[in-house]
Enzyme design. Structure first.
Site, PDB file in Angstrom:
ATOM      1  N   SER A   1     -14.062  -8.430   0.537  1.00 12.43           N
ATOM      2  CA  SER A   1     -14.618  -7.588  -0.518  1.00 12.43           C
ATOM      3  C   SER A   1     -14.578  -8.319  -1.853  1.00 12.43           C
ATOM      4  O   SER A   1     -13.555  -8.856  -2.248  1.00 12.43           O
ATOM      5  CB  SER A   1     -13.826  -6.281  -0.606  1.00 12.43           C
ATOM      6  N   GLY A   2     -15.734  -8.348  -2.545  1.00  9.18           N
ATOM      7  CA  GLY A   2     -15.823  -9.021  -3.833  1.00  9.18           C
ATOM      8  C   GLY A   2     -16.270 -10.458  -3.742  1.00  9.18           C
ATOM      9  O   GLY A   2     -16.375 -11.134  -4.766  1.00  9.18           O
TER      10      GLY A   2
ATOM     11  N   GLY B   1     -15.649  -8.075   5.273  1.00 10.82           N
ATOM     12  CA  GLY B   1     -14.897  -9.241   5.708  1.00 10.82           C
ATOM     13  C   GLY B   1     -13.481  -8.852   6.114  1.00 10.82           C
ATOM     14  O   GLY B   1     -13.077  -7.691   6.072  1.00 10.82           O
TER      15      GLY B   1
ATOM     16  N   GLU C   1      -9.820  -7.970   6.008  1.00 10.79           N
ATOM     17  CA  GLU C   1      -9.088  -7.298   4.925  1.00 10.79           C
ATOM     18  C   GLU C   1      -7.584  -7.283   5.215  1.00 10.79           C
ATOM     19  O   GLU C   1      -7.153  -6.918   6.317  1.00 10.79           O
ATOM     20  CB  GLU C   1      -9.579  -5.853   4.745  1.00 10.79           C
TER      21      GLU C   1
END
Length: 1023
Positions: free
Chosen positions: A106-107, A383, A385
């Site tokens: 994330s990000g 993705g 985590e």
């Protein structure tokens, strides 16, 4: 790769395959070098590695798209457009299906990468109004899905909380004609709970902050997020980097483009508002411990917005319906159960609405054409985590990544092995971590974690998260990739809580907390609440809660099983397509531009499997290229292949590498490609090529200078001869060209003349232009000079008839206008009189044409020639006109000279100083003349006037002038008659007479034997 070779010493290596050492340190160092120069893209073969720079880079404009469009993949620096273009070009060439797998945590920029690819296809594909509308709907589906499926998390302000696979459909011409979206595992728990520092889904905040006041009133909402329980748990409702108001406008506009009508939009926003109201429904415990509502206002809003009965809804949230054979019993909820039922309803409503929304978007993107289509799929999925506390959602997400990693390795090894086999190169097995053991640990039937979780959810009795953990320890306590507090060794036990279990994923260890696993996996909605939803008047809710669903006694599949099934279907879809990969990396955890966190990057490189992929690509041979391409680049290095190799390309390459001194183990010759084992061999060749280019340039310069000097000498020696020869040649060519032109013109003229009667075509078009031009030039020099010239206008050719007539009218109108502007007021009055004369006599009296050219005068007798007595006698009347006439007596017709004077009121017959007769204009009944050339005029006088002797017969040489003046002065134009044969006269006392007219040799007037006045006139001679 050729571009990577040339630029390898500038800013790192553009392709990791060409690194001297394939170590993790070398990979990280190369990434850092490129990142520090804003080069965020690097290749591993055809895999693209992208590092999020957390700032805007000017590399995504239309100019960049044009640069990468249709260019060889390795020819230009790495870019997401290059990967999008090669997937598109390969699809068109091979007419098969492809997909692009975008992964990363994330990000890392997965969603942005997906947008860039969609924008590239929107610009690069052929365009039309229909195709543009399809592309518009594809592009605007992103902000809609982001609003409903994305949220702010600790790591990312726009984190996708669902997996998305989008197929873009292309026809055989490469036009984007449709699309289809699949969604996976929406994080529904976020609707009712958010961790500190996180937000709910964007759409809730957009509705509250951006909606119009009127809409908020209709939905019963206030413009304050703090008033809604479901929006404040993370304590960050307002975020400076997110503009909810602007995003609301974007979403509303996007819904219109996707063809949402007003009714659907109203129902959709009603559902979102109902979830907010539902979160504010609070329960209290009564004396018996049962849940009761402490405020019915919020529940009323929920029932209104969802279109359900408020009493049934109240019952569904506070009681459970238990069926026993034919009886139904309501079992009251405790407060905890009521809150669970409320949250379950909120999650179900939002989750099913999201599924409905994806379905509606698919309808707008659907292409129903019969032609065969190929697709490029975009897989933008969460993705790997690893959080401080990892729950059921992270377990599913990481399982998904394990499956995709397994697929990734399989497809990569498969493509490599197929290329080796196709080229006839022996395949060397590659050592890599096979994560099938972890996939089996999670998904194996009857023995995997998902199966055990489902069994525990279905087991009768008190099943809890801890009993689930116990079952896991019983079944797989000895598994090498599974650890719990109970089965761990002494050191590991210190890092585990009693309610945790740890999985050793391919990307590293992840510890999961089992709290909430059973509830989240069950995701149950009580049957009586479903019954209420089925009866909803909100069309979307009614469609989401199928009426057949509550009647089914079969327990629905658990969330984990549904996710496992959808993941297997996704794997099947992807296995049937050719794969392309984008691996997205976060540069740092704080979204700070220009900073690359080595520890974070190392972690991501590991769990994204980049080193595995690099090892697979470097296994055996690092570089491979078609013989034609290799020979074209490096042929200057061998005298036998420079400047041209005339034989088979593979033989030329064999000669070239032998000359370069390649050892047998350093390369292999395939059927269409050369394979080079080590990058250093290729670098040595490239360095030799760079040196050779300079040597070649020097030799070429020397040759050129010598050639130029010799040429200058020859030019000076032969200058005069060349000039003379050239001059003759120029003149001869001019003459030849002139004759050729003349022949061409004559041919065209003849063809045009032969086809002159046909409609305009290639044969006669120039001839017709010539005819028009010629006619207009002749007409210009032969225009009529006067208005009366009606005969000299040139006869036009057929093609100019209409134009000639228009020009003739314009020319005569122009001449008339010039003539009218040039005449004086006196002349104008003269012409007006002539017009009156023409109206009376034209075509009636034979002598009229001869009178036309004779101008009229104001009077034939001046006032000085009129006797003074007469003048005094008629002084009260203004004299208008005077003319000498001959009066014929009534008896005997004796001629007597007289003066005829016309005044405003009467006509006077004067003899010297005596007025012989006065005839008022009002007493004049009419005037008669013959149609011959004589000048006889008969005035018919009213017999009722006793003073008058009867009709008056006179002869006047200025007959036309006299009668015109009389008609104007006395207004007697209609009283003048042109008579054939004879004119009857009447006298005083009722006597009658006549004037007879005839033609003869000589003009004469006499009394005939019949007592009539006979007038003989001559004929007008005609030419």
């Amino acid at each position: 790769m050729e571009g990577a070779l040339t630029a390898r010493n500038k800013v790192g290596i553009q392709d990791f395959v060409l690194l001297d050492e394939t170590t993790e340190a070398a990979v990280l160092d190369n990434l850092k070098k490129r990142f520090n120069r804003d080069l965020i893209y690097t290749y591993i073969g055809t895999l693209l590695v992208s590092v999020n720079p957390y700032k805007e880079l000017d590399i995504y404009n239309k100019k960049q798209m044009d640069v990468y469009m249709g260019v060889n993949f390795f020819e230009l620096p790495p870019h997401i457009y290059a990967l999008a273009d090669i997937a598109y070009q390969t699809m068109l060439t091979e007419f098969n299906n492809h997909f692009i797998l975008i992964s990363g945590e994330s990000g890392a920029g997965k969603t942005e990468a997906s947008k860039k690819i969609l924008q590239y296809y929107a610009v690069s594909c052929p365009s039309s109004s229909l195709l543009d509308s399809v592309r518009d709907r594809m592009l605007v589906s992103n902000p809609v899905l982001e609003a409903f499926g994305n949220a702010k998390t600790l790591k990312n302000d726009n984190s996708s909380r669902f997996g998305k696979y989008m197929d873009i459909e292309f026809d055989s011409q490469g036009d984007a004609v449709g699309g289809h979206i699949l969604s996976y595992l929406l994080e529904k728990s976020r609707v009712v709970h958010q961790n500190h520092g996180e937000r709910n889904f964007h759409i809730f905040y957009q509705l509250v902050e951006g909606a119009e006041d009127n809409l908020l009133r209709q939905l019963g909402l206030e413009r304050n997020c703090q008033n809604y329980y479901y929006l404040v748990q993370g304590e960050c409702a307002n975020v400076s980097s997110i503009n909810d108001r602007n995003n609301w406008k974007t979403v509303k506009n996007a819904l219109q483009i996707i063809h949402f009508d007003e009714s659907d939009t109203a129902h959709l926003f009603g559902i979102i508002a109902s979830v907010l109201h539902l979160g504010n429904v609070q329960f209290e415990s009564d004396s018996k411990g049962c849940a009761t509502l402490n405020n019915n206002a919020e529940l009323c809003w929920v029932s209104t917005l969802l279109g359900v009965n408020v009493h049934l809804l109240h019952e569904g949230l506070t009681c459970r319906k238990i069926e026993a054979k034919t009886d139904e019993v309501l079992s009251p909820f405790t407060v905890d159960h009521a809150i669970y039922a409320r949250d379950a309803l909120a999650k179900a409503i939002y989750g099913r609405t999201f599924t409905w929304l994806v379905s509606r978007i698919n309808e707008s993107l659907e292409n129903k054409g019969p032609s065969r289509k190929t697709v490029i799929g975009l897989l933008d999925i969460y993705g790997f985590e690893v959080f401080y506390v990892n729950s059921f959602e992270q377990f599913c997400i990481n399982y998904c990544n394990e499956k995709l990693q397994q697929l990734f390795i399989q497809l990569t090894l498969k493509s490599e092995q197929e290329e080796y086999e196709a080229e006839g190169i022996e395949w060397e097995p590659v050592q890599f971590f096979n994560n099938k053991i972890i996939c089996d640990l999670v998904e194996e039937k009857h023995r995997g974690i998902i199966s055990i979780l489902d069994e525990e959810c279905l087991r009768p009795g008190e099943a809890t998260d801890l009993t689930f953990l116990e079952r896991l320890e019983e079944k797989m306590g000895s598994h090498p990739h599974f650890v719990t507090h109970k089965v761990a060794d002494k050191e590991t036990r210190k890092t585990l809580e009693r309610g945790d279990f740890r999985l050793l994923h391919y990307a590293g260890e992840v510890t999961y907390c089992v709290v909430g696993f059973l509830d989240k996996n069950n995701d149950l909605l009580y049957r009586n609440i479903k019954d209420v939803m089925v009866q909803s008047k909100n069309a979307i809710v009614r469609e989401c809660f199928s009426s057949s669903e509550p009647d089914s006694r079969k327990r629905p599949e658990t969330v984990a099983t549904q996710f496992k099934s959808s993941l297997l279907r996704l794997t099947e879809i992807l296995m049937a397509k050719n794969a392309w990969y984008i691996r997205c990396l976060k540069s740092n955890e704080f979204k700070q531009p220009g900073w690359l966190d080595d520890v974070l990057i190392r972690h991501q490189v590991k769990y994204l499997g980049l080193m595995e992929h690099l090892r697979v690509r470097r296994a055996g041979f690092a570089y491979r290229r078609r013989y034609e391409v290799f020979l074209k680049r490096y042929k200057p290095l061998c005298p036998a292949t420079w400047p041209h190799w005339r034989g088979v390309p593979s033989e030329g390459v064999e000669v070239l590498v032998t000359h370069l001194g390649y050892l047998p183990h350093e390369y292999k010759m395939g059927s269409t490609k050369i394979f080079i084992r080590h990058p250093r061999t290729l670098y040595a060749t490239e360095d030799a090529y760079e040196k050779c280019k300079h040597d070649l340039a020097t030799r070429l310069q020397a040759k050129y200078k010598g050639y130029k000097a010799k040429g200058e000498f020859k030019k000076q020696k032969e200058a005069a001869t060349k000039i003379e020869t050239c001059w003759r040649g120029v003149q001869a060519r001019k003459e030849r060209d002139r004759r050729a032109w003349a022949v061409k013109v004559i041919k065209k003229f003849i063809k045009g003349y032969m086809a002159r009667g046909e409609a305009k075509n290639t044969d006669n078009s120039e001839y017709l232009v010539f005819v028009r031009q010629s006619y207009l030039n002749r007409l210009k020099n032969n225009l009529p000079k006067t208005v009366l010239d009606k005969t000299t206008w040139l006869t036009p050719p057929a093609v100019m008839k209409e134009a000639s007539e228009l020009l003739r009218l314009l020319h005569y109108r122009l001449m008339v206008r010039k003539y009218v502007k040039g005449i004086t007021a006196q002349r104008k009055a003269q012409l007006q009189m002539k017009v009156i004369t023409s109206a009376i006599f034209k075509g009636k009296k034979e002598s009229y044409p001869q009178s036309v050219a004779q101008p009229f005068v104001d009077t034939r007798i001046s006032e000085q020639d009129i006797n003074v007595k007469v003048t005094q006698m008629i002084r009260n009347e203004r004299i208008k006109y005077s003319v000498p006439v001959v009066k014929y007596d009534r008896n005997g017709f004796k001629p007597r000279p007289r003066q005829l004077i016309l005044t405003q009121t009467a006509a006077y017959m004067v003899e010297d100083a005596k007025v012989k007769q006065r005839v008022l204009h009002t007493s004049l009944n009419g005037v008669s003349v013959s149609n011959l050339t004589d000048c006889i005029v008969v005035f018919h006088i009213n017999r009722e006037d006793n003073k008058q002797k009867g009709d008056l017969t006179v002869e006047c040489d200025h007959l036309f002038e006299l009668l015109t003046k009389l008609s104007v002065i006395a207004n007697k134009q209609g009283a003048i008659k042109v008579v054939q044969g004879s004119i009857k006269t009447e006298f005083q006392g009722g006597k009658e007479g006549a004037v007879d007219f005839s033609t003869g040799q000589e003009p004469m007037v006499y009394k005939a034997k019949n007592g009539h006045l006979m007038v003989v006139s001559t004929r007008v001679r005609t030419r």
